[in-house]
Design an enzyme around this catalytic site. Sequence first.
Site: not given
Length: 368
Positions: A209-211, A244, A283
């Site tokens: 997941m990064h969005r 992040r 994602d």
Amino acid sequence: MYRITIVAGARPNFMKIAPIIHEIERLEQNGVQIDYRLVHTGQHYDKNMSGSFFEQLEIPDPHINLECSGNSQAEQTAAIMIAFEKDLIEHPSNLVMVVGDVTSTMACAIVAKKMHTKVAHVEGGIRSGDINMPEEVNRIITDSITDYFFTTSKKANENLEQQGMGEEQLFLVGNTMIDTLLKQQPNFIKPPCWDSIGLKNQNYFVLTMHRPANVDAQEKLQELLKEIIVQTRELPIIFPAHPRTVKMLSKLHIEDERLHIVKPLSYLEFNYLVEHAKAVITDSGGITEEASVLNVPCITLRNNTERPETISLGTNILAGTQPENLKPLFDRLFEGNWKKGRKIPLWDGQTAERLLKALLEAEGVSEA
């Protein structure tokens, strides 16, 4: 001599340009008057993108790294444009080739056109329909000023035709990312976490997941992760997370012995995990392509996709971003009723060859 400046700004871009570089080098060896300059904008700082990264992809280090990482999107766009303009003035080309949909793609396309240099967009024409995605803005702007489009699907061609692009600009050639995947599949590497966690074939999940829609809102991320942990039942979840995301996860205090947060993996290690997973939860658009070709079930935590062929022909299903949508999909998966992937036209490992042939013909460059 026909010169191409190839621009890459983020890790996935290099998977897409590697086969193009290989084909240019093959043509050079066969006497074609062609060469290239590889410009890394440095948009995404990734400590895994060391010399070994380029060795794995079998490409040389970039000719230059513009080192335009960090800052806001506006600041980064400006920094890339200033640095790339300087480089293109010093090293003029017949054509600038941009790939994908990152900020570098848009920024360098703008610079090239203002310097009266032709632009080719590899993976042009894809659309999610979601203008709130930065990538969608990048695609639309880039495609509005591109001269040649090298597309992955008929749908992409249709999108460009609706935008008013001429048939002579459109080349349906396939997917260079799949060229890399198929070439490197025999070289996939078992990552250290395989043995340290005790993973078994098709007995674990890969999660990415990064969005911002999924990871920037603390409550949303917590709800999604808790539901994923419940629905994956007793199986391990391998979550290669960027710094992040790790920072956000540290605030949530979600602890489960089955959730393994690991550092970002190399290309060959990550795809080893994907190839042997029970399913991928993601994602990311690119991972849906790879999972489909590898015939691994894929659950996408988005409401839309710019790669509809991964749904119509591949193994991908859109789950949306609401946690309550996940249970029926995991029930289907554990019941053994997931759809099988079918061959996606032209995703066959020969895209770069078709792409260069089409480009040289369009530009009147002899292959003799």
